[in-house]
Motif scaffolding. Sequence first.
Motif, PDB file in Angstrom:
ATOM      1  N   ARG A  26       0.752  -1.104  -0.047  1.00  0.00           N
ATOM      2  CA  ARG A  26       0.097  -0.124  -0.095  1.00  0.00           C
ATOM      3  C   ARG A  26       1.053   1.361   0.078  1.00  0.00           C
ATOM      4  O   ARG A  26       0.421   2.267  -0.770  1.00  0.00           O
ATOM      5  N   GLU A  30       0.922   4.749  -2.081  1.00  0.00           N
ATOM      6  CA  GLU A  30       0.495   5.868  -1.467  1.00  0.00           C
ATOM      7  C   GLU A  30       1.859   7.120  -1.765  1.00  0.00           C
ATOM      8  O   GLU A  30       1.700   8.083  -2.045  1.00  0.00           O
ATOM      9  N   GLU A  93      -7.055  -2.638  -1.460  1.00  0.00           N
ATOM     10  CA  GLU A  93      -8.217  -1.614  -0.747  1.00  0.00           C
ATOM     11  C   GLU A  93      -9.345  -2.602  -0.497  1.00  0.00           C
ATOM     12  O   GLU A  93     -10.104  -2.268   0.667  1.00  0.00           O
ATOM     13  N   PRO A  98      -9.587   2.068   1.339  1.00  0.00           N
ATOM     14  CA  PRO A  98      -9.034   3.042   0.485  1.00  0.00           C
ATOM     15  C   PRO A  98      -7.616   3.290   0.597  1.00  0.00           C
ATOM     16  O   PRO A  98      -6.977   3.604   1.874  1.00  0.00           O
ATOM     17  N   THR A 100      -4.631   6.286   0.022  1.00  0.00           N
ATOM     18  CA  THR A 100      -4.672   7.582  -0.145  1.00  0.00           C
ATOM     19  C   THR A 100      -3.292   7.943  -0.850  1.00  0.00           C
ATOM     20  O   THR A 100      -2.375   7.713   0.073  1.00  0.00           O
ATOM     21  N   HIS A 101      -3.467   8.709  -1.682  1.00  0.00           N
ATOM     22  CA  HIS A 101      -2.135   9.253  -2.323  1.00  0.00           C
ATOM     23  C   HIS A 101      -1.619  10.406  -1.514  1.00  0.00           C
ATOM     24  O   HIS A 101      -2.308  11.278  -1.423  1.00  0.00           O
ATOM     25  N   ARG A 102      -0.261  10.264  -1.063  1.00  0.00           N
ATOM     26  CA  ARG A 102       0.292  11.120   0.292  1.00  0.00           C
ATOM     27  C   ARG A 102       0.297  12.570  -0.326  1.00  0.00           C
ATOM     28  O   ARG A 102      -0.342  13.433   0.076  1.00  0.00           O
ATOM     29  N   THR A 104      -1.015  13.805  -2.966  1.00  0.00           N
ATOM     30  CA  THR A 104      -2.321  14.635  -3.493  1.00  0.00           C
ATOM     31  C   THR A 104      -3.008  15.155  -2.466  1.00  0.00           C
ATOM     32  O   THR A 104      -3.820  16.096  -2.027  1.00  0.00           O
ATOM     33  N   GLU A 105      -3.187  13.939  -1.249  1.00  0.00           N
ATOM     34  CA  GLU A 105      -3.824  14.377   0.142  1.00  0.00           C
ATOM     35  C   GLU A 105      -3.195  15.722   0.755  1.00  0.00           C
ATOM     36  O   GLU A 105      -4.009  16.515   1.183  1.00  0.00           O
ATOM     37  N   ARG A 108      -4.531  18.674  -1.146  1.00  0.00           N
ATOM     38  CA  ARG A 108      -5.776  18.847  -0.949  1.00  0.00           C
ATOM     39  C   ARG A 108      -5.745  19.726   0.414  1.00  0.00           C
ATOM     40  O   ARG A 108      -6.515  20.520   0.472  1.00  0.00           O
TER      41      ARG A 108
END
Length: 405
Positions: A26, A30, A93, A98, A100-102, A104-105, A108
């Motif tokens: 994972r 990420e 997943e 889920p 989470t792409h680090r 991208t998060e 955000r």
Amino acid sequence: MTSAIDERLVRLLGGAELSDLRARLRRRYELGPADGKLPSIQVSKLNEAERAALASLVGRKGGVAASISIDVSAVDRALSDAGIAPSLRAALELLDGPITHRETELNRIRDSWAAVLAGCSHADLIAYLASPLNFGVLKRLSGNQPDSASLICRQTEDILRRLPAAGVPRAQIAAEHLGDAHGLDSARPVATLTLAVLRSRSSTDTGDDRDTWAAVGILVNELARPALFLNVPCSGLPISPGEPQYASLRLLARRPPEWTVASRSILVCENPNLVAILADQLRTACPPVVCVDGHLGAAQRTILKQLKESGADLRYHGDYDWPGISIANYVIAKYDAVPWHFSAADYVAAANSAPQFAIALSGRPVIASWDAELTTAMEKTGIKIEEEAIAERIVDLLGKESLHA
């Protein structure tokens, strides 16, 4: 896991013994490309169970290799063709939730917090939040949730725009603007942020919540500990010459009296009992007196502020103990008061003349800002002397000299 997960997937990658392997896989997603496309994954330091699982996943024999390279595209096709999962990522997943792409998060979250700042419109709040340290206060108050932070900021701005008020109870302001009469109680998020903003624009704030609110016309416990005074001339209050009077914070803030004290000297004392003694013995002949009643509350601070702004010349006398010195330091620094017969020599004279009132000093010594020798004398003598114990001397001095002496 749910019934929607293929049992073959559970046998292939599920179970507690493979949880660390799944976490490592994972983590590749990420930290990988934002589109989630990985050409290969190299997994090392495998134990026997992990090696067997990956070998089965890539279609090899178990072997004894310490690391295995996964062709992600090939594994994706194999899982999809077998109807186990659409892809390796989807399989992970399904098993653990889920991914989470680090980056991208993080982007955000950064954009969300930027939107919080962009949504602020009150100049004082914007200036306060410009400091990273202060912005951290907002994050803490909101539980690190941008949506909650935006609400706190909007409500804080509603309160700030309402100020200054004209002696309005805090609960009323809170009910009108927050829909909760306790919304501005101590430690509530909007109260904490509003007070922080108010303090950031004042160089003289005491740090006491009630005082900060009172300075902008919001009253907290407005009838508690009214200010005590004697023979202070003013209009707007029913005054009885020679008799002690009380003025509540409610009255002082809502209908400030007109203090006719320009260039007048006023004695500021620490203890209400001394005011009673002065009224009994000097009556109308007593110079104007205001009592701080120990550590100053909002009403006491308000009346001293009003008197100073009206041109009064404040003279201070208090108890000879460490709390008394602390109070004197504050009044002298905050209201530009001048010590009145409150020196090392006065203390020594009082200690020598009133041995029957010899109460041992206790607590940590406090340096008298106006007379360091007073602290030295108190430490050496070790006696606490309250104003009431030397009331006769104070009465005698007030009867013989002006407060300017």
